[in-house]
Design a protein around this motif. Sequence first.
Motif, PDB file in Angstrom:
ATOM      1  N   GLY A  53       3.195 -15.660  -1.433  1.00 31.88           N
ATOM      2  CA  GLY A  53       2.404 -14.441  -1.450  1.00 31.88           C
ATOM      3  C   GLY A  53       2.119 -13.949  -2.859  1.00 31.88           C
ATOM      4  N   ILE A  54       3.102 -14.046  -3.740  1.00 36.13           N
ATOM      5  CA  ILE A  54       2.903 -13.591  -5.117  1.00 36.13           C
ATOM      6  C   ILE A  54       1.860 -14.447  -5.820  1.00 36.13           C
ATOM      7  CG2 ILE A  54       4.011 -13.311  -7.370  1.00 36.13           C
ATOM      8  CD1 ILE A  54       6.604 -12.679  -5.862  1.00 36.13           C
ATOM      9  N   THR A  55       1.851 -15.756  -5.540  1.00 36.45           N
ATOM     10  CA  THR A  55       0.858 -16.616  -6.188  1.00 36.45           C
ATOM     11  C   THR A  55      -0.561 -16.248  -5.793  1.00 36.45           C
ATOM     12  OG1 THR A  55       0.935 -18.304  -4.431  1.00 36.45           O
ATOM     13  CG2 THR A  55       2.490 -18.528  -6.282  1.00 36.45           C
ATOM     14  N   ARG A  56      -0.713 -15.565  -4.666  1.00 34.63           N
ATOM     15  CA  ARG A  56      -2.046 -15.145  -4.219  1.00 34.63           C
ATOM     16  C   ARG A  56      -2.527 -13.886  -4.939  1.00 34.63           C
ATOM     17  NH1 ARG A  56      -4.097 -19.336  -2.933  1.00 34.63           N
ATOM     18  NH2 ARG A  56      -2.380 -19.992  -4.296  1.00 34.63           N
ATOM     19  N   LEU A  57      -1.644 -13.268  -5.725  1.00 34.34           N
ATOM     20  CA  LEU A  57      -2.005 -12.026  -6.397  1.00 34.34           C
ATOM     21  C   LEU A  57      -2.794 -12.248  -7.675  1.00 34.34           C
ATOM     22  CD1 LEU A  57       1.358 -10.028  -6.110  1.00 34.34           C
ATOM     23  CD2 LEU A  57      -0.729  -9.672  -4.768  1.00 34.34           C
ATOM     24  N   GLY A  58      -2.937 -13.503  -8.107  1.00 39.03           N
ATOM     25  CA  GLY A  58      -3.551 -13.787  -9.393  1.00 39.03           C
ATOM     26  C   GLY A  58      -4.968 -13.300  -9.542  1.00 39.03           C
ATOM     27  N   ARG A  59      -5.676 -13.130  -8.432  1.00 41.61           N
ATOM     28  CA  ARG A  59      -7.071 -12.690  -8.507  1.00 41.61           C
ATOM     29  C   ARG A  59      -7.224 -11.193  -8.263  1.00 41.61           C
ATOM     30  NH1 ARG A  59     -10.119 -17.512  -5.029  1.00 41.61           N
ATOM     31  NH2 ARG A  59      -9.444 -19.249  -6.352  1.00 41.61           N
ATOM     32  N   TRP A  60      -6.112 -10.511  -8.047  1.00 42.52           N
ATOM     33  CA  TRP A  60      -6.185  -9.088  -7.711  1.00 42.52           C
ATOM     34  C   TRP A  60      -5.676  -8.264  -8.876  1.00 42.52           C
ATOM     35  CZ3 TRP A  60      -2.274  -5.627  -4.958  1.00 42.52           C
ATOM     36  CH2 TRP A  60      -2.880  -4.418  -4.583  1.00 42.52           C
ATOM     37  N   HIS A  61      -6.571  -7.579  -9.555  1.00 38.53           N
ATOM     38  CA  HIS A  61      -6.201  -6.779 -10.716  1.00 38.53           C
ATOM     39  C   HIS A  61      -6.906  -5.422 -10.666  1.00 38.53           C
ATOM     40  CE1 HIS A  61      -3.934  -9.975 -12.625  1.00 38.53           C
ATOM     41  NE2 HIS A  61      -4.947 -10.796 -12.448  1.00 38.53           N
ATOM     42  N   PRO A  62      -6.503  -4.573  -9.758  1.00 40.98           N
ATOM     43  CA  PRO A  62      -7.100  -3.227  -9.724  1.00 40.98           C
ATOM     44  C   PRO A  62      -6.773  -2.462 -10.997  1.00 40.98           C
ATOM     45  CG  PRO A  62      -5.162  -3.345  -8.309  1.00 40.98           C
ATOM     46  CD  PRO A  62      -5.440  -4.738  -8.742  1.00 40.98           C
ATOM     47  N   ARG A  63      -7.667  -1.609 -11.416  1.00 38.78           N
ATOM     48  CA  ARG A  63      -7.533  -0.922 -12.691  1.00 38.78           C
ATOM     49  C   ARG A  63      -7.080   0.520 -12.575  1.00 38.78           C
ATOM     50  NH1 ARG A  63      -6.660  -3.870 -16.693  1.00 38.78           N
ATOM     51  NH2 ARG A  63      -7.303  -2.126 -18.022  1.00 38.78           N
ATOM     52  N   ALA A  64      -7.068   1.069 -11.369  1.00 42.01           N
ATOM     53  CA  ALA A  64      -6.713   2.480 -11.246  1.00 42.01           C
ATOM     54  C   ALA A  64      -6.250   2.770  -9.826  1.00 42.01           C
ATOM     55  CB  ALA A  64      -7.919   3.367 -11.613  1.00 42.01           C
ATOM     56  N   GLY A  65      -5.614   3.931  -9.681  1.00 45.01           N
ATOM     57  CA  GLY A  65      -5.221   4.415  -8.370  1.00 45.01           C
ATOM     58  C   GLY A  65      -3.949   3.767  -7.841  1.00 45.01           C
ATOM     59  N   LEU A  66      -3.680   4.021  -6.563  1.00 44.35           N
ATOM     60  CA  LEU A  66      -2.472   3.503  -5.931  1.00 44.35           C
ATOM     61  C   LEU A  66      -2.428   1.983  -5.930  1.00 44.35           C
ATOM     62  CD1 LEU A  66      -2.096   5.915  -2.869  1.00 44.35           C
ATOM     63  CD2 LEU A  66      -0.710   5.860  -4.956  1.00 44.35           C
ATOM     64  N   ALA A  67      -3.597   1.352  -5.826  1.00 43.31           N
ATOM     65  CA  ALA A  67      -3.635  -0.111  -5.837  1.00 43.31           C
ATOM     66  C   ALA A  67      -3.119  -0.662  -7.166  1.00 43.31           C
ATOM     67  CB  ALA A  67      -5.053  -0.606  -5.568  1.00 43.31           C
ATOM     68  N   ALA A  68      -3.511  -0.042  -8.276  1.00 45.67           N
ATOM     69  CA  ALA A  68      -3.052  -0.490  -9.589  1.00 45.67           C
ATOM     70  C   ALA A  68      -1.550  -0.270  -9.747  1.00 45.67           C
ATOM     71  CB  ALA A  68      -3.808   0.256 -10.688  1.00 45.67           C
ATOM     72  N   ILE A  69      -1.048   0.851  -9.230  1.00 49.23           N
ATOM     73  CA  ILE A  69       0.388   1.127  -9.306  1.00 49.23           C
ATOM     74  C   ILE A  69       1.161   0.102  -8.488  1.00 49.23           C
ATOM     75  CG2 ILE A  69       2.188   2.787  -8.703  1.00 49.23           C
ATOM     76  CD1 ILE A  69       0.095   4.993  -9.255  1.00 49.23           C
ATOM     77  N   ALA A  70       0.691  -0.165  -7.260  1.00 45.83           N
ATOM     78  CA  ALA A  70       1.370  -1.135  -6.406  1.00 45.83           C
ATOM     79  C   ALA A  70       1.332  -2.530  -7.016  1.00 45.83           C
ATOM     80  CB  ALA A  70       0.726  -1.142  -5.024  1.00 45.83           C
ATOM     81  N   ARG A  71       0.201  -2.889  -7.610  1.00 40.41           N
ATOM     82  CA  ARG A  71       0.073  -4.219  -8.204  1.00 40.41           C
ATOM     83  C   ARG A  71       1.043  -4.414  -9.351  1.00 40.41           C
ATOM     84  NH1 ARG A  71       0.495  -8.527  -9.625  1.00 40.41           N
ATOM     85  NH2 ARG A  71      -1.069 -10.089 -10.255  1.00 40.41           N
ATOM     86  N   ALA A  72       1.214  -3.387 -10.173  1.00 41.04           N
ATOM     87  CA  ALA A  72       2.079  -3.502 -11.342  1.00 41.04           C
ATOM     88  C   ALA A  72       3.550  -3.355 -11.001  1.00 41.04           C
ATOM     89  CB  ALA A  72       1.685  -2.456 -12.384  1.00 41.04           C
ATOM     90  N   ALA A  73       3.863  -2.517 -10.016  1.00 39.03           N
ATOM     91  CA  ALA A  73       5.255  -2.127  -9.775  1.00 39.03           C
ATOM     92  C   ALA A  73       5.829  -2.662  -8.477  1.00 39.03           C
ATOM     93  CB  ALA A  73       5.360  -0.595  -9.794  1.00 39.03           C
ATOM     94  N   TYR A  74       5.152  -3.589  -7.820  1.00 36.49           N
ATOM     95  CA  TYR A  74       5.651  -4.071  -6.530  1.00 36.49           C
ATOM     96  C   TYR A  74       7.039  -4.709  -6.654  1.00 36.49           C
ATOM     97  CZ  TYR A  74       4.748  -8.937  -7.800  1.00 36.49           C
ATOM     98  OH  TYR A  74       4.790 -10.166  -8.402  1.00 36.49           O
ATOM     99  N   ALA A  75       7.310  -5.363  -7.784  1.00 43.47           N
ATOM    100  CA  ALA A  75       8.622  -6.004  -7.950  1.00 43.47           C
ATOM    101  C   ALA A  75       9.731  -4.962  -7.972  1.00 43.47           C
ATOM    102  CB  ALA A  75       8.646  -6.835  -9.236  1.00 43.47           C
ATOM    103  N   VAL A  76       9.467  -3.817  -8.616  1.00 47.00           N
ATOM    104  CA  VAL A  76      10.449  -2.735  -8.634  1.00 47.00           C
ATOM    105  C   VAL A  76      10.639  -2.184  -7.222  1.00 47.00           C
ATOM    106  CG1 VAL A  76      11.006  -0.477  -9.587  1.00 47.00           C
ATOM    107  CG2 VAL A  76       9.856  -2.181 -11.018  1.00 47.00           C
ATOM    108  N   LEU A  77       9.546  -2.077  -6.480  1.00 51.79           N
ATOM    109  CA  LEU A  77       9.627  -1.563  -5.107  1.00 51.79           C
ATOM    110  C   LEU A  77      10.418  -2.499  -4.197  1.00 51.79           C
ATOM    111  CD1 LEU A  77       5.938  -0.319  -4.685  1.00 51.79           C
ATOM    112  CD2 LEU A  77       7.969   1.069  -5.144  1.00 51.79           C
ATOM    113  N   LEU A  78      10.456  -3.783  -4.530  1.00 53.63           N
ATOM    114  CA  LEU A  78      11.203  -4.751  -3.729  1.00 53.63           C
ATOM    115  C   LEU A  78      12.705  -4.714  -3.981  1.00 53.63           C
ATOM    116  CD1 LEU A  78       8.975  -7.972  -3.961  1.00 53.63           C
ATOM    117  CD2 LEU A  78       9.383  -6.586  -1.914  1.00 53.63           C
ATOM    118  N   THR A  79      13.126  -4.139  -5.100  1.00 53.80           N
ATOM    119  CA  THR A  79      14.539  -4.255  -5.482  1.00 53.80           C
ATOM    120  C   THR A  79      15.525  -3.634  -4.480  1.00 53.80           C
ATOM    121  OG1 THR A  79      14.292  -2.321  -6.953  1.00 53.80           O
ATOM    122  CG2 THR A  79      14.064  -4.526  -7.930  1.00 53.80           C
TER     123      THR A  79
END
Length: 293
Positions: free
Chosen positions: A46-72
């Motif tokens: 699933g993580i390898t599929r994230l390579g094309r997803w780079h939102p620049r703002a909003g909740l999507a950008a926060i989730a994209r950058a911080a998902y690893a922290v949310l998984l801990t």
Amino acid sequence: MSGREGLLPVDRVTIGYFACTGVISLVFGGLPGAGIAAAHALVVFGITRLGRWHPRAGLAAIARAAYAVLLTPLLYAELAVLNRFLTQRYFDTTVQAWDAALFGGQPSMDLSAWLPWLSFSEVLHLGYFAYYAIVPIAVLGVYATRGVEALQRTALAVAAAFFVSYLIFMFFPVAGPRYEFTQIGGRISDGTLFGIVHGILEAGSSKGTAFPSSHIAASLAAVVAAGREDRRWFWLLIVPELALTVGTVYGRFHYATDALAGILLGLLVCAVLHGSGSGPRGAREAEGGQPTA
């Protein structure tokens, strides 16, 4: 970092953690380990599929950058199983010996006896509870003041500190003072924050995750990384971070050596990432910008 196609540094770090723990689970964990390995393999895919997803703002950008922290929190929960795959013992006697050699005793037992003041105890337990706010404030704060790339760098430092701590837990599980020593008694134990914090830990802690203190390592990494992006966040968060550090030992959640190791790990992670170009100075210079002061 996020404007280019491909995986982010946090993606690679997360894939590395899931791959490492997955292989260990498959080789040493029997049937339960095979199930964990399969789940981890799905996450890696699933993580390898994230390579094309780079939102620049909003909740999507926060989730994209911080998902690893949310998984801990989920990864923390499975550690009580993972740290039984490689050894059936806990190394508390070793860490207790380190405390005795470094500090001349057992600070996790002695501090509350030396300073048996309810108000002081409540402040330190509030500091320990502040862990649940320090990381979110640091991550979201730098996003609000410095943008998505600052968010990515800060979240990477936090995730790396967590993952290194978790790997150590697998090879060197330490139960901690909560399991080895009696709980604090007397007037201190009547405190409201004392009851809240100890209740949370009774309900949701994983045995064998004391050394190093991942609470200290990850939160300190958050404070330092956020402070590099915007110094205001460092000065806002360093006081609760200090209270958290002392509170982990005072409340008998960690040995003093656990806390010291957590401090060193948090600083080391930030230093390595900064030196490798994942910090704000390195990232800006790599993009052709001017070095920051």
